[in-house]
Motif scaffolding. Structure first.
Motif, mmCIF file in Angstrom:
data_model
loop_
_atom_site.group_PDB
_atom_site.id
_atom_site.type_symbol
_atom_site.label_atom_id
_atom_site.label_comp_id
_atom_site.label_asym_id
_atom_site.label_seq_id
_atom_site.Cartn_x
_atom_site.Cartn_y
_atom_site.Cartn_z
ATOM 1 N N CYS A 6 -16.483 -5.438 13.614
ATOM 2 C CA CYS A 6 -17.344 -4.346 13.186
ATOM 3 C C CYS A 6 -18.265 -4.926 12.119
ATOM 4 C CB CYS A 6 -16.514 -3.208 12.608
ATOM 5 S SG CYS A 6 -17.495 -1.868 11.927
ATOM 6 N N VAL A 7 -19.554 -4.798 12.306
ATOM 7 C CA VAL A 7 -20.530 -5.332 11.362
ATOM 8 C C VAL A 7 -21.299 -4.166 10.759
ATOM 9 C CG1 VAL A 7 -22.535 -6.815 11.092
ATOM 10 C CG2 VAL A 7 -20.743 -7.456 12.698
ATOM 11 N N ILE A 8 -21.327 -4.123 9.442
ATOM 12 C CA ILE A 8 -22.052 -3.071 8.733
ATOM 13 C C ILE A 8 -23.335 -3.664 8.174
ATOM 14 C CG2 ILE A 8 -22.006 -1.459 6.797
ATOM 15 C CD1 ILE A 8 -18.918 -1.516 7.080
ATOM 16 N N VAL A 9 -24.465 -3.046 8.492
ATOM 17 C CA VAL A 9 -25.756 -3.458 7.949
ATOM 18 C C VAL A 9 -26.239 -2.329 7.055
ATOM 19 C CG1 VAL A 9 -28.132 -4.112 8.464
ATOM 20 C CG2 VAL A 9 -26.276 -4.827 10.001
ATOM 21 N N GLU A 10 -26.591 -2.669 5.836
ATOM 22 C CA GLU A 10 -27.060 -1.673 4.873
ATOM 23 C C GLU A 10 -28.441 -2.082 4.395
ATOM 24 O OE1 GLU A 10 -25.540 -1.441 0.577
ATOM 25 O OE2 GLU A 10 -24.447 0.151 1.601
ATOM 26 N N GLU A 11 -29.374 -1.140 4.441
ATOM 27 C CA GLU A 11 -30.723 -1.380 3.942
ATOM 28 C C GLU A 11 -30.984 -0.471 2.754
ATOM 29 O OE1 GLU A 11 -33.355 -2.616 7.791
ATOM 30 O OE2 GLU A 11 -33.250 -0.509 7.295
ATOM 31 N N ILE A 12 -31.710 -0.981 1.808
ATOM 32 C CA ILE A 12 -32.106 -0.189 0.657
ATOM 33 C C ILE A 12 -33.629 -0.073 0.680
ATOM 34 C CG2 ILE A 12 -32.109 -0.004 -1.853
ATOM 35 C CD1 ILE A 12 -29.300 0.152 -0.617
ATOM 36 N N PHE A 47 -39.273 -1.409 1.276
ATOM 37 C CA PHE A 47 -38.047 -2.144 1.546
ATOM 38 C C PHE A 47 -37.642 -2.939 0.321
ATOM 39 C CE2 PHE A 47 -35.895 -6.013 2.911
ATOM 40 C CZ PHE A 47 -34.825 -5.469 3.603
ATOM 41 N N GLU A 48 -36.411 -2.768 -0.123
ATOM 42 C CA GLU A 48 -35.898 -3.493 -1.276
ATOM 43 C C GLU A 48 -35.062 -4.698 -0.837
ATOM 44 O OE1 GLU A 48 -36.664 -2.843 -4.435
ATOM 45 O OE2 GLU A 48 -37.829 -1.068 -3.931
ATOM 46 N N TYR A 49 -34.024 -4.459 -0.031
ATOM 47 C CA TYR A 49 -33.217 -5.548 0.503
ATOM 48 C C TYR A 49 -32.261 -5.018 1.560
ATOM 49 C CZ TYR A 49 -29.136 -4.168 -2.309
ATOM 50 O OH TYR A 49 -28.078 -3.488 -2.855
ATOM 51 N N ALA A 50 -31.650 -5.938 2.278
ATOM 52 C CA ALA A 50 -30.635 -5.590 3.269
ATOM 53 C C ALA A 50 -29.445 -6.511 3.070
ATOM 54 C CB ALA A 50 -31.188 -5.744 4.684
ATOM 55 N N GLN A 51 -28.283 -5.997 3.433
ATOM 56 C CA GLN A 51 -27.085 -6.816 3.348
ATOM 57 C C GLN A 51 -26.185 -6.505 4.532
ATOM 58 O OE1 GLN A 51 -25.476 -5.901 -0.499
ATOM 59 N NE2 GLN A 51 -24.781 -3.880 0.083
ATOM 60 N N VAL A 52 -25.266 -7.426 4.809
ATOM 61 C CA VAL A 52 -24.369 -7.281 5.952
ATOM 62 C C VAL A 52 -22.947 -7.605 5.505
ATOM 63 C CG1 VAL A 52 -24.753 -9.631 6.795
ATOM 64 C CG2 VAL A 52 -24.016 -7.875 8.380
ATOM 65 N N GLN A 53 -21.993 -6.921 6.134
ATOM 66 C CA GLN A 53 -20.577 -7.131 5.857
ATOM 67 C C GLN A 53 -19.839 -7.072 7.186
ATOM 68 O OE1 GLN A 53 -18.300 -3.880 4.019
ATOM 69 N NE2 GLN A 53 -17.513 -5.369 2.552
ATOM 70 N N GLY A 59 -8.930 -4.630 9.496
ATOM 71 C CA GLY A 59 -9.525 -3.859 8.420
ATOM 72 C C GLY A 59 -9.916 -4.680 7.206
ATOM 73 N N LYS A 60 -9.800 -5.993 7.304
ATOM 74 C CA LYS A 60 -10.208 -6.859 6.199
ATOM 75 C C LYS A 60 -11.718 -7.034 6.234
ATOM 76 C CE LYS A 60 -5.896 -9.433 6.343
ATOM 77 N NZ LYS A 60 -5.273 -10.702 6.713
ATOM 78 N N SER A 61 -12.335 -6.909 5.065
ATOM 79 C CA SER A 61 -13.792 -7.011 5.027
ATOM 80 C C SER A 61 -14.236 -8.251 4.278
ATOM 81 C CB SER A 61 -14.404 -5.756 4.390
ATOM 82 O OG SER A 61 -13.906 -5.587 3.080
ATOM 83 N N SER A 62 -15.352 -8.779 4.712
ATOM 84 C CA SER A 62 -15.961 -9.930 4.048
ATOM 85 C C SER A 62 -16.732 -9.458 2.831
ATOM 86 C CB SER A 62 -16.926 -10.640 5.004
ATOM 87 O OG SER A 62 -18.075 -9.822 5.226
ATOM 88 N N ASP A 63 -17.191 -10.383 2.040
ATOM 89 C CA ASP A 63 -18.123 -10.046 0.971
ATOM 90 C C ASP A 63 -19.443 -9.623 1.615
ATOM 91 O OD1 ASP A 63 -16.308 -10.770 -1.022
ATOM 92 O OD2 ASP A 63 -17.067 -12.817 -1.134
ATOM 93 N N TRP A 64 -20.227 -8.836 0.891
ATOM 94 C CA TRP A 64 -21.569 -8.498 1.356
ATOM 95 C C TRP A 64 -22.432 -9.752 1.269
ATOM 96 C CZ3 TRP A 64 -22.940 -4.178 3.740
ATOM 97 C CH2 TRP A 64 -22.158 -3.031 3.582
ATOM 98 N N VAL A 65 -23.260 -9.972 2.275
ATOM 99 C CA VAL A 65 -24.181 -11.107 2.312
ATOM 100 C C VAL A 65 -25.587 -10.559 2.454
ATOM 101 C CG1 VAL A 65 -24.868 -13.182 3.582
ATOM 102 C CG2 VAL A 65 -22.430 -12.567 3.401
ATOM 103 N N GLU A 66 -26.477 -10.956 1.548
ATOM 104 C CA GLU A 66 -27.862 -10.481 1.621
ATOM 105 C C GLU A 66 -28.550 -11.098 2.826
ATOM 106 O OE1 GLU A 66 -31.823 -10.036 -1.166
ATOM 107 O OE2 GLU A 66 -29.923 -10.642 -2.072
ATOM 108 N N VAL A 67 -29.307 -10.267 3.541
ATOM 109 C CA VAL A 67 -30.013 -10.705 4.756
ATOM 110 C C VAL A 67 -31.383 -11.210 4.374
ATOM 111 C CG1 VAL A 67 -30.959 -9.950 6.971
ATOM 112 C CG2 VAL A 67 -28.785 -9.046 6.158
#
Length: 67
Positions: A6-12, A47-53, A59-67
């Motif tokens: 499961c990949v979460i992409v977050e944009e600000i 657009f400010e930035y995007a990150q992916v986790q 259910g273990k998650s990685s650190d957020w990585v800026e795209v």
């Protein structure tokens, strides 16, 4: 063998709006109402930035990585 993740992409995005209020508290309240009613729309916005986790099947998650 490839695994599924499961990949979460977050944009600000941000946008500036003006409103009149008697106090900072009232300004925040009015801004929330305007946003929730669709009066303040952040599209296209700035657009400010995007990150992916990544979250694995356990259910273990990685650190957020800026795209």
């Amino acid at each position: 063998m490839a695994k599924k993740y499961c990949v979460i992409v977050e944009e600000i995005v941000s946008e500036s709006f003006e409103l009149e209020a008697e106090s900072e508290k009232e300004a925040i309240s009015k801004a929330i109402k305007a946003y929730n009613s669709g009066e303040f729309v952040l599209e296209p916005g700035n657009f400010e930035y995007a990150q992916v986790q990544v979250i694995d099947k356990d259910g273990k998650s990685s650190d957020w990585v800026e795209v």
